[in-house]
Scaffold this active site. Structure first.
Site, PDB file in Angstrom:
ATOM      1  N   HIS A 292       0.825  -1.221   0.000  1.00  0.00           N
ATOM      2  CA  HIS A 292       0.000   0.000   0.000  1.00  0.00           C
ATOM      3  C   HIS A 292       0.849   1.256   0.000  1.00  0.00           C
ATOM      4  O   HIS A 292       1.859   1.366   0.694  1.00  0.00           O
ATOM      5  CB  HIS A 292      -1.037  -0.003   1.117  1.00  0.00           C
ATOM      6  CG  HIS A 292      -0.523   0.031   2.517  1.00  0.00           C
ATOM      7  ND1 HIS A 292      -0.212   1.205   3.176  1.00  0.00           N
ATOM      8  CD2 HIS A 292      -0.311  -0.957   3.414  1.00  0.00           C
ATOM      9  CE1 HIS A 292       0.161   0.938   4.417  1.00  0.00           C
ATOM     10  NE2 HIS A 292       0.123  -0.368   4.586  1.00  0.00           N
ATOM     11  N   GLU A 337      -5.102   2.063   2.358  1.00  0.00           N
ATOM     12  CA  GLU A 337      -5.211   0.833   3.142  1.00  0.00           C
ATOM     13  C   GLU A 337      -5.436   1.151   4.613  1.00  0.00           C
ATOM     14  O   GLU A 337      -6.258   0.507   5.289  1.00  0.00           O
ATOM     15  CB  GLU A 337      -3.938  -0.013   2.975  1.00  0.00           C
ATOM     16  CG  GLU A 337      -3.998  -1.382   3.635  1.00  0.00           C
ATOM     17  CD  GLU A 337      -3.462  -1.420   5.067  1.00  0.00           C
ATOM     18  OE1 GLU A 337      -3.568  -2.470   5.715  1.00  0.00           O
ATOM     19  OE2 GLU A 337      -2.951  -0.391   5.557  1.00  0.00           O
ATOM     20  N   ASP A 363       3.358  -6.442   3.355  1.00  0.00           N
ATOM     21  CA  ASP A 363       2.944  -5.347   4.238  1.00  0.00           C
ATOM     22  C   ASP A 363       3.290  -5.690   5.680  1.00  0.00           C
ATOM     23  O   ASP A 363       2.444  -5.683   6.563  1.00  0.00           O
ATOM     24  CB  ASP A 363       1.438  -5.092   4.085  1.00  0.00           C
ATOM     25  CG  ASP A 363       0.974  -3.883   4.889  1.00  0.00           C
ATOM     26  OD1 ASP A 363       1.836  -3.107   5.354  1.00  0.00           O
ATOM     27  OD2 ASP A 363      -0.247  -3.715   5.077  1.00  0.00           O
ATOM     28  N   HIS A 434       3.355   2.492  12.950  1.00  0.00           N
ATOM     29  CA  HIS A 434       2.413   3.602  13.160  1.00  0.00           C
ATOM     30  C   HIS A 434       2.949   4.673  14.115  1.00  0.00           C
ATOM     31  O   HIS A 434       2.161   5.356  14.774  1.00  0.00           O
ATOM     32  CB  HIS A 434       1.067   3.086  13.675  1.00  0.00           C
ATOM     33  CG  HIS A 434       0.296   2.265  12.696  1.00  0.00           C
ATOM     34  ND1 HIS A 434      -0.949   1.734  12.988  1.00  0.00           N
ATOM     35  CD2 HIS A 434       0.581   1.870  11.423  1.00  0.00           C
ATOM     36  CE1 HIS A 434      -1.390   1.063  11.946  1.00  0.00           C
ATOM     37  NE2 HIS A 434      -0.477   1.123  10.983  1.00  0.00           N
TER      38      HIS A 434
END
Length: 476
Positions: A292, A337, A363, A434
């Site tokens: 992504h 995504e 991913d 993240h």
């Protein structure tokens, strides 16, 4: 990403042997049945695999997109710049049929994010809003904290018991090679805020779903079922979450002041960037690969998922520069995504009627591939045997679970398309997942090259297999 639960993996190990195996002759004590003979490795495949260990394309893509674009929040101007960059890069590499397929989707934007313990021990906390979070008033909200060290404790809380309170939800995520802790403890983020809201909470803070001990909080999306009004929802750094739990252990009420001002900004445009290595036999089906393009907005989107688009594209480039493969290899840099898999669903909507032989994505960062798994029709079992022999020199073993992991290729696989998963080592992935630390420096170039070699090997075998690779049973 590989996000299967640890319990499922343990259960798989404990499954009874198939009936045929149960009726097999018992080997005499001290003797074991010989393993099946290994398939010989095609010298052309071996050459491609070994050459890919010196690949420079993947790092060039990754360095370029993190430097020249940076973060790529879905449906924003940054993601649009990334699509433009992607088209130019893919064309410069020689890929064919390079184009963008756009679609519309909601736009969520981050705002102000602050928190501090008002009492009993005043301290500032480090946190970030979760994707799709609701907002506090501009002046923030001050409320008592109800502490739940696990999602299970929150589930057991009576209806209405959180009225007027800020819920804290903890978890006990630990590193795991297969990333299974993410599935086991991710409920705190995925559905915890909505559950707390349904019980009256005015806001939610969670312990970041991550394995580090830094003050970098981990963002990520949360979900609001129909009928549940979104409330402010944020992730504390692991250090600050543990601080809050230590305060709670002292038995005194905790009051928190929280300010979160994210908002939805109507609809915006996202899109999938598509490129191909044309095959010689259109009837043989498409081999779909990719990762992504979008990322969260805190870091540079290197491990999530600049690495994935770089690895798969570099592998396809090794096939592009050689003899034309039998099957067309389609590389897709999926959009959006992170906020909910919009790009994967759109691809399946547009291309689902086309003949796909397999679909797979990368991913899960860029650390070494250690295992592969397959979900292919019975008539293509020899393809699996070839993969096992050709991947073994890279230190990759065959797993027992069926392949088919991935948010972006999942909707296509659900149509009955087979898959080959190349499982990466996730031991350190959730240290930076993240977070602001998702930067180029988290990439190990040697492990990145091993990934490219694994994907090149897989493509060389699957895209050129003379066997029919037909549909597999549909998944619900």
């Amino acid at each position: 990403m590989t996000k299967r639960s640890l319990l499922a993996a343990v259960a798989a190990l404990a499954l009874p042997a198939p009936a045929a195996a149960q009726n097999a002759p018992v080997q005499p004590a001290g003797r074991r049945a010989a393993p099946p003979a290994a398939q010989p490795v095609d010298p052309a495949v071996a050459r491609l695999r070994d050459a890919a260990l010196n690949d420079t394309v993947a790092y060039d893509i990754l360095e370029g997109i993190t430097t020249e674009v940076g973060q790529r929040l879905a449906a924003t101007e940054a993601e649009a710049r990334a699509r433009t960059w992607a088209v130019a890069k893919l064309r410069s590499l020689g890929f064919r049929n390079v184009h963008i397929e756009t679609y519309r989707m909601p736009v969520w934007l981050r705002g102000q994010e602050t928190a501090e313990v008002v009492s009993p021990f005043p301290q500032r906390l480090s946190l970030v809003a979760l994707g799709n979070s609701g907002a506090t008033p501009e002046a923030g909200v001050t409320a008592p904290v109800a502490v739940f060290r696990t999602f299970g404790e929150l589930q057991a809380a009576p209806a209405g018991s959180l009225t007027g309170k800020i819920a804290y939800i903890g978890n006990a995520m630990e590193p795991a090679q297969d990333g299974s802790s993410y599935g086991a403890f991710g409920a705190a983020r995925f559905v915890g805020p909505a559950l707390a809201a349904s019980k009256g909470a005015v806001a939610v803070v969670i312990r970041s779903v991550g394995t580090d001990a830094h003050r970098n909080p981990h963002t990520g999306g949360t979900n609001w079922p129909t009928g549940v009004q979104p409330i402010p929802a944020a992730a504390l750094s692991v250090s600050d979450a543990l601080l809050l739990e230590r305060m709670a252990a002292r038995g005194r009420p905790i009051t928190l002041h929280l300010t979160l001002t994210p908002h939805f900004a109507g609809e915006g445009e996202s899109g999938n960037v598509v490129a191909e290595v044309p095959g010689s036999d259109p009837a043989a089906g498409i081999v779909l690969i990719g990762g992504h393009l979008d990322s969260w907005d805190l870091g540079q989107g290197a491990i999530d998922d600049g690495a994935g688009i770089a690895i798969t594209t570099a592998a396809a480039k090794h096939l592009l520069d050689g003899p034309r493969p039998r099957r067309t290899i389609r590389v897709v840099w999926f959009g959006a995504e992170e906020p909910g898999g919009f790009g994967g669903r759109e691809y399946a909507r547009v291309h689902g009627a086309e003949r796909h032989a397999t679909a797979q994505e990368s991913d899960f960062g860029a650390d070494r591939v250690w295992r592969f798994e397959v979900n292919l029709p019975a008539g293509a079992s020899v393809v699996t045997d070839r993969l096992q022999s050709a991947l073994a020199p890279l230190g990759i073993t065959r797993g027992r679970d069926p392949a088919g992991d991935g948010t972006d290729v999942g909707p296509t696989i659900a149509l009955g398309v087979g898959s080959v998963d190349l499982n990466q080592d996730g031991t350190r992935y959730f240290d930076t997942h993240h977070t602001p630390d998702d930067t180029l420096e988290r990439i190990d170039p040697a492990q990145l090259r091993q990934n490219v070699a694994a994907w090149t090997t897989m493509l060389a075998i699957v895209a050129n297999a003379p066997e029919e690779i037909g549909p597999v049973p549909h998944r619900n």
